[in-house]
Scaffold this motif. Structure first.
Motif, PDB file in Angstrom:
ATOM      1  N   UNK A   5     -26.026  44.366  17.831  1.00  0.00           N
ATOM      2  CA  UNK A   5     -26.279  43.150  18.599  1.00  0.00           C
ATOM      3  C   UNK A   5     -27.710  43.068  19.111  1.00  0.00           C
ATOM      4  N   UNK A   6     -28.464  44.166  19.018  1.00  0.00           N
ATOM      5  CA  UNK A   6     -29.817  44.193  19.569  1.00  0.00           C
ATOM      6  C   UNK A   6     -30.886  43.714  18.593  1.00  0.00           C
ATOM      7  N   UNK A   7     -30.515  43.395  17.354  1.00  0.00           N
ATOM      8  CA  UNK A   7     -31.493  42.945  16.374  1.00  0.00           C
ATOM      9  C   UNK A   7     -31.612  41.418  16.416  1.00  0.00           C
ATOM     10  N   UNK A   8     -32.693  40.915  15.845  1.00  0.00           N
ATOM     11  CA  UNK A   8     -32.947  39.477  15.817  1.00  0.00           C
ATOM     12  C   UNK A   8     -31.935  38.762  14.920  1.00  0.00           C
ATOM     13  N   UNK A   9     -31.825  37.441  15.095  1.00  0.00           N
ATOM     14  CA  UNK A   9     -30.875  36.645  14.315  1.00  0.00           C
ATOM     15  C   UNK A   9     -31.163  36.707  12.824  1.00  0.00           C
ATOM     16  N   UNK A  10     -32.455  36.654  12.440  1.00  0.00           N
ATOM     17  CA  UNK A  10     -32.775  36.670  11.021  1.00  0.00           C
ATOM     18  C   UNK A  10     -32.468  38.025  10.384  1.00  0.00           C
ATOM     19  N   UNK A  11     -32.625  39.098  11.127  1.00  0.00           N
ATOM     20  CA  UNK A  11     -32.288  40.430  10.610  1.00  0.00           C
ATOM     21  C   UNK A  11     -30.778  40.547  10.428  1.00  0.00           C
ATOM     22  N   UNK A  12     -30.044  40.036  11.407  1.00  0.00           N
ATOM     23  CA  UNK A  12     -28.577  40.066  11.335  1.00  0.00           C
ATOM     24  C   UNK A  12     -28.077  39.239  10.149  1.00  0.00           C
ATOM     25  N   UNK A  13     -28.678  38.069   9.936  1.00  0.00           N
ATOM     26  CA  UNK A  13     -28.306  37.234   8.793  1.00  0.00           C
ATOM     27  C   UNK A  13     -28.624  37.941   7.482  1.00  0.00           C
ATOM     28  N   UNK A  14     -29.738  38.676   7.446  1.00  0.00           N
ATOM     29  CA  UNK A  14     -30.116  39.410   6.232  1.00  0.00           C
ATOM     30  C   UNK A  14     -29.110  40.519   5.930  1.00  0.00           C
ATOM     31  N   UNK A  15     -28.593  41.163   6.969  1.00  0.00           N
ATOM     32  CA  UNK A  15     -27.585  42.214   6.771  1.00  0.00           C
ATOM     33  C   UNK A  15     -26.327  41.623   6.142  1.00  0.00           C
ATOM     34  N   UNK A  16     -25.893  40.472   6.639  1.00  0.00           N
ATOM     35  CA  UNK A  16     -24.687  39.828   6.092  1.00  0.00           C
ATOM     36  C   UNK A  16     -24.931  39.369   4.661  1.00  0.00           C
ATOM     37  N   UNK A  17     -26.104  38.804   4.391  1.00  0.00           N
ATOM     38  CA  UNK A  17     -26.426  38.362   3.026  1.00  0.00           C
ATOM     39  C   UNK A  17     -26.479  39.541   2.059  1.00  0.00           C
ATOM     40  N   UNK A  18     -26.989  40.669   2.526  1.00  0.00           N
ATOM     41  CA  UNK A  18     -27.057  41.855   1.675  1.00  0.00           C
ATOM     42  C   UNK A  18     -25.649  42.348   1.340  1.00  0.00           C
ATOM     43  N   UNK A  19     -24.756  42.333   2.327  1.00  0.00           N
ATOM     44  CA  UNK A  19     -23.368  42.739   2.089  1.00  0.00           C
ATOM     45  C   UNK A  19     -22.696  41.777   1.106  1.00  0.00           C
ATOM     46  N   UNK A  20     -22.948  40.478   1.272  1.00  0.00           N
ATOM     47  CA  UNK A  20     -22.398  39.502   0.331  1.00  0.00           C
ATOM     48  C   UNK A  20     -22.964  39.711  -1.062  1.00  0.00           C
ATOM     49  N   UNK A  21     -24.217  40.114  -1.151  1.00  0.00           N
ATOM     50  CA  UNK A  21     -24.839  40.402  -2.440  1.00  0.00           C
ATOM     51  C   UNK A  21     -24.176  41.568  -3.144  1.00  0.00           C
ATOM     52  N   UNK A  22     -23.781  42.593  -2.393  1.00  0.00           N
ATOM     53  CA  UNK A  22     -23.075  43.728  -2.993  1.00  0.00           C
ATOM     54  C   UNK A  22     -21.722  43.291  -3.560  1.00  0.00           C
ATOM     55  N   UNK A  23     -21.062  42.389  -2.862  1.00  0.00           N
ATOM     56  CA  UNK A  23     -19.757  41.900  -3.349  1.00  0.00           C
ATOM     57  C   UNK A  23     -19.946  41.163  -4.667  1.00  0.00           C
ATOM     58  N   UNK A  24     -20.917  40.271  -4.723  1.00  0.00           N
ATOM     59  CA  UNK A  24     -21.120  39.497  -5.953  1.00  0.00           C
ATOM     60  C   UNK A  24     -21.674  40.365  -7.080  1.00  0.00           C
ATOM     61  N   UNK A  25     -22.437  41.413  -6.743  1.00  0.00           N
ATOM     62  CA  UNK A  25     -22.972  42.313  -7.767  1.00  0.00           C
ATOM     63  C   UNK A  25     -21.858  43.006  -8.540  1.00  0.00           C
ATOM     64  N   UNK A  26     -20.768  43.318  -7.850  1.00  0.00           N
ATOM     65  CA  UNK A  26     -19.651  44.007  -8.500  1.00  0.00           C
ATOM     66  C   UNK A  26     -18.529  43.033  -8.855  1.00  0.00           C
ATOM     67  N   UNK A  27     -18.913  41.829  -9.252  1.00  0.00           N
ATOM     68  CA  UNK A  27     -18.015  40.800  -9.783  1.00  0.00           C
ATOM     69  C   UNK A  27     -16.985  40.307  -8.782  1.00  0.00           C
ATOM     70  N   UNK A  28     -17.347  40.292  -7.521  1.00  0.00           N
ATOM     71  CA  UNK A  28     -16.472  39.729  -6.501  1.00  0.00           C
ATOM     72  C   UNK A  28     -16.793  38.265  -6.286  1.00  0.00           C
ATOM     73  N   UNK A  29     -15.806  37.508  -5.849  1.00  0.00           N
ATOM     74  CA  UNK A  29     -15.971  36.084  -5.578  1.00  0.00           C
ATOM     75  C   UNK A  29     -15.686  35.856  -4.091  1.00  0.00           C
ATOM     76  N   UNK A  30     -16.712  35.495  -3.323  1.00  0.00           N
ATOM     77  CA  UNK A  30     -16.566  35.298  -1.882  1.00  0.00           C
ATOM     78  C   UNK A  30     -15.883  33.962  -1.637  1.00  0.00           C
ATOM     79  N   UNK A  31     -14.796  33.993  -0.847  1.00  0.00           N
ATOM     80  CA  UNK A  31     -14.044  32.779  -0.567  1.00  0.00           C
ATOM     81  C   UNK A  31     -14.321  32.228   0.826  1.00  0.00           C
ATOM     82  N   UNK A  32     -14.609  33.112   1.789  1.00  0.00           N
ATOM     83  CA  UNK A  32     -14.835  32.636   3.155  1.00  0.00           C
ATOM     84  C   UNK A  32     -15.620  33.682   3.946  1.00  0.00           C
TER      85      UNK A  32
END
Length: 95
Positions: free
Chosen positions: A12-39
């Motif tokens: 919670x101590x990091x900036x909003x853009x850093x936090x958003x980047x962490x979530x985007x990176x996690x979503x990228x790992x899902x799509x890299x391994x043929x996952x389909x994000x629904x929500x």
């Protein structure tokens, strides 16, 4: 394809853009391994049940996705070493 949910607790101590980047990176790992994000649910800042790395609050995110059986292990393997992720968990959702 099975349905899964990735729960992330981000520092919670990091900036909003850093936090958003962490979530985007996690979503990228899902799509890299043929996952389909629904929500993607953002629950916001919540008090932790116990102190983690001297922190009392974290931002909670829940990412629902569909993927083959090998995808969750690969996602966990990468998320485990990400900076600013306090806790994570991938669970299979029942049909």
């Amino acid at each position: 394809m099975n349905k899964y949910e990735l729960a992330l607790v981000v520092n919670a101590k990091v900036e909003d853009d850093v936090r958003a980047a962490v979530v985007e990176k996690a979503k990228g790992y899902i799509t890299r391994y043929n996952g389909n994000i629904t929500e993607v649910e953002e629950w916001g800042k919540k008090k932790l049940a116990y102190e983690i790395q001297k922190m009392h609050e974290g931002f909670y995110y829940f990412i629902q996705f569909e993927a083959d059986a090998d995808c969750p292990a690969e996602v966990e393997r990468h998320v485990r070493i990400m900076d600013n992720v306090l806790r994570y968990l991938v669970v299979r959702k029942d049909a």
